[in-house]
Design a protein around this motif. Structure first.
Motif, PDB file in Angstrom:
ATOM      1  N   GLU A 280       0.814  -1.219   0.000  1.00 35.32           N
ATOM      2  CA  GLU A 280       0.000   0.000   0.000  1.00 35.32           C
ATOM      3  C   GLU A 280       0.848   1.271   0.000  1.00 35.32           C
ATOM      4  O   GLU A 280       0.304   2.376   0.064  1.00 35.32           O
ATOM      5  CB  GLU A 280      -0.925  -0.009   1.219  1.00 35.32           C
ATOM      6  N   TRP A 281       2.165   1.133  -0.065  1.00 39.21           N
ATOM      7  CA  TRP A 281       3.040   2.301  -0.059  1.00 39.21           C
ATOM      8  C   TRP A 281       2.853   3.182  -1.296  1.00 39.21           C
ATOM      9  O   TRP A 281       2.989   4.384  -1.227  1.00 39.21           O
ATOM     10  CB  TRP A 281       4.503   1.854   0.010  1.00 39.21           C
ATOM     11  N   GLY A 282       2.593   2.561  -2.421  1.00 39.99           N
ATOM     12  CA  GLY A 282       2.504   3.311  -3.670  1.00 39.99           C
ATOM     13  C   GLY A 282       1.070   3.561  -4.086  1.00 39.99           C
ATOM     14  O   GLY A 282       0.259   4.087  -3.328  1.00 39.99           O
ATOM     15  N   LEU A 283       0.751   3.150  -5.297  1.00 29.43           N
ATOM     16  CA  LEU A 283      -0.595   3.368  -5.846  1.00 29.43           C
ATOM     17  C   LEU A 283      -1.293   2.028  -6.031  1.00 29.43           C
ATOM     18  O   LEU A 283      -0.690   1.061  -6.505  1.00 29.43           O
ATOM     19  CB  LEU A 283      -0.500   4.087  -7.196  1.00 29.43           C
ATOM     20  N   ILE A 284      -2.564   1.979  -5.658  1.00 33.11           N
ATOM     21  CA  ILE A 284      -3.382   0.773  -5.858  1.00 33.11           C
ATOM     22  C   ILE A 284      -4.416   1.089  -6.926  1.00 33.11           C
ATOM     23  O   ILE A 284      -5.166   2.072  -6.819  1.00 33.11           O
ATOM     24  CB  ILE A 284      -4.077   0.357  -4.551  1.00 33.11           C
ATOM     25  N   ALA A 285      -4.451   0.280  -7.983  1.00 31.03           N
ATOM     26  CA  ALA A 285      -5.375   0.514  -9.099  1.00 31.03           C
ATOM     27  C   ALA A 285      -6.152  -0.758  -9.395  1.00 31.03           C
ATOM     28  O   ALA A 285      -5.554  -1.830  -9.527  1.00 31.03           O
ATOM     29  CB  ALA A 285      -4.608   0.979 -10.342  1.00 31.03           C
ATOM     30  N   ASP A 286      -7.460  -0.636  -9.468  1.00 31.73           N
ATOM     31  CA  ASP A 286      -8.274  -1.817  -9.756  1.00 31.73           C
ATOM     32  C   ASP A 286      -8.702  -1.831 -11.212  1.00 31.73           C
ATOM     33  O   ASP A 286      -8.741  -0.801 -11.881  1.00 31.73           O
ATOM     34  CB  ASP A 286      -9.495  -1.883  -8.842  1.00 31.73           C
ATOM     35  N   ILE A 287      -8.999  -3.023 -11.704  1.00 29.85           N
ATOM     36  CA  ILE A 287      -9.478  -3.208 -13.077  1.00 29.85           C
ATOM     37  C   ILE A 287     -10.846  -3.866 -12.999  1.00 29.85           C
ATOM     38  O   ILE A 287     -10.981  -4.986 -12.494  1.00 29.85           O
ATOM     39  CB  ILE A 287      -8.515  -4.081 -13.906  1.00 29.85           C
ATOM     40  N   GLN A 288     -11.856  -3.156 -13.484  1.00 25.51           N
ATOM     41  CA  GLN A 288     -13.226  -3.657 -13.454  1.00 25.51           C
ATOM     42  C   GLN A 288     -13.550  -4.358 -14.778  1.00 25.51           C
ATOM     43  O   GLN A 288     -12.912  -4.102 -15.804  1.00 25.51           O
ATOM     44  CB  GLN A 288     -14.195  -2.492 -13.237  1.00 25.51           C
TER      45      GLN A 288
END
Length: 460
Positions: A280-288
């Motif tokens: 979680e230090w950087g960026l979390i991106a989800d793909i729907q």
């Protein structure tokens, strides 16, 4: 009587490796790629192998894992294999052990800290997985932008970048697209794409053959680490320990880390807290999952790459009926194209409906309210009786509302029928639950992802 030259009589290590490979590779591939290779010489822990031309250098890419396995099984002490091409102008003939050999003089031999089998190349990357080949839609737009930012400024944009989404949504495609773009911009960059399962297997082999130092050097000296399916680290304590230190070493050295998973870090309950916090230090991106328009665009792009004419009505038919993931979508198209080419038939809507009938019927298998209740109960760690009962405990109400929502959208049952199967709830209670979940999923990405995941699992 002449004294035999012991160097000449010494076993040829590459021949021993070839003998092992011949048993594991089909005859055509072996004759094409491996038979023309020749042992050149050894220098310390490096084995040099001569190949006819630069095209043959992909031997290390294609068969690196099998070569590694042969080295381990044969007990050979070499840590690297380097392929030297006859037509490489950088090669200069030198004397070695009394014989004429060709050694690369333009660049020094790789140190034992460097990765073996041309690890610095894009060997692990699928050439089809590029940004140009990726179709952008509303469900993946943010993840795509994040990946492009990382590819343009590795270790300076988002580090780590954590991608998550369901099976077949494009996580691997985006990860490898990052690798391809960085390699184009910085040809000397050392890029490693690896699955968590393979990382684990390599670590197990390194422990078994007492090569942990080599293992650590291999992964902690790359410029970009792309690691897929991190959820498979669950319950593997020793592998988690190694990956924790690998992550730290790379992050402290300002090396880019990209991680993919089927769920966000906070849901990886069986992975150590210290690792999850680093994710979680950087960026979390989800793909729907893609919407209908995006699915049609994916099909059209795929058919263009295959040089096949796909009528719009056929693309709409496939996109409307394949609702699980992109992989299944492309699978349906491949089946249709293969069938068409084999019998020489034109692809039309009636033809597509005929060819894909069984494929689509299997996708749309009947979903029952009870099967939904079981799936939701399992997801939330509840008993089936708790979902069905009148229990209004907070831990039960939310999962029950999700189950009611899925029942409304995935079955043909009426609101009163749904209410009866949930402990005799009034139909207005069911309607309230459905509307609440529908509204919440618009802003709650994790809920939206969970609903998509369960819809996929249930076959809708």
């Amino acid at each position: 009587m002449s004294v035999p030259n012991t160097a000449t009589l010494a076993p040829n290590p590459w021949l021993r490796i070839l003998d092992a490979l011949e048993k594991k590779i089909n005859r055509h591939s072996y004759d094409t790629w491996l038979k023309p290779t020749r042992f050149s010489h050894a220098s310390g822990a490096i084995l040099f192998v001569r190949v006819p031309n630069n095209d043959f250098r992909q031997v290390g890419d294609k068969y690196g894992d099998l070569i590694q396995e042969a080295l381990d099984n044969l007990g050979l002490e070499y840590q690297d294999v380097q392929f030297v091409a006859d037509d490489d102008p950088a090669q200069t003939p030198v004397r070695h052990n009394g014989g004429l050999n060709m050694q690369a003089m333009a660049s020094p031999a790789p140190s034992t800290s460097q990765s073996r089998f041309d690890w610095d190349g894009a060997a692990q990357l699928n050439p089809r997985y590029t940004f140009d080949a990726f179709v952008i839609g509303s469900g993946n737009q943010f993840a795509h932008a994040a990946c492009q930012a990382v590819a343009e400024r590795p270790s300076k944009a988002y580090n780590p970048l954590f991608l998550y989404g369901g099976v077949g949504m494009g996580k691997t495609h985006l990860m490898q697209a990052i690798g391809h773009q960085i390699k184009r911009q910085m040809p000397q960059a050392s890029i490693c794409y690896i699955s968590t399962e393979k990382f684990t297997n390599e670590m197990i082999n390194s422990v078994r053959y007492d090569k942990m130092t080599s293992f650590r050097d291999k992964f902690r000296n790359v410029d970009v680490l792309l690691i897929d399916d991190i959820q498979f680290l669950a319950q593997k304590e020793r592998t988690q320990e190694e990956f924790f230190h690998t992550f730290n070493a790379l992050h402290e050295s300002m090396k880019q880390i990209v991680i993919a998973s089927d769920r966000p870090p906070k849901e990886l309950a069986e992975i150590e807290d210290r690792l999850r916090s680093r994710f979680e230090w950087g960026l979390i991106a989800d793909i729907q999952p893609p919407d209908l328009e995006t699915k049609v665009a994916i099909l059209q792009k795929k058919s263009d790459s295959e040089k096949v004419t796909l009528p719009t009505d056929v693309a709409l038919y496939i996109a409307s009926n394949i609702r699980s993931n992109v992989r299944e979508l492309e699978g349906a198209l491949i089946r249709l194209v293969a069938h068409s080419s084999l019998i020489g038939a034109e692809i039309t809507l009636p033809y597509a409906q005929q060819v894909l009938k069984n494929f689509i019927d299997s996708q749309a298998r009947r979903v029952t309210i009870e099967s939904i209740q079981k799936a939701v109960a399992e997801q939330f760690g509840l008993r089936l009786t708790e979902i069905k009962a009148k229990n209004n405990a907070r831990a039960v109400v939310y999962p029950r509302q999700i189950a009611m929502y899925l029942a409304k959208h995935m079955t043909e049952a009426s609101l009163p029928e749904i209410g009866r199967q949930f402990g005799g709830k009034h139909h207005t209670t069911v309607l309230h639950s459905v509307e609440k979940i529908e509204k919440q999923r618009q802003t709650d990405k994790d809920l939206n992802r969970l609903l998509n995941k369960m819809t996929e699992q249930l076959g809708g």
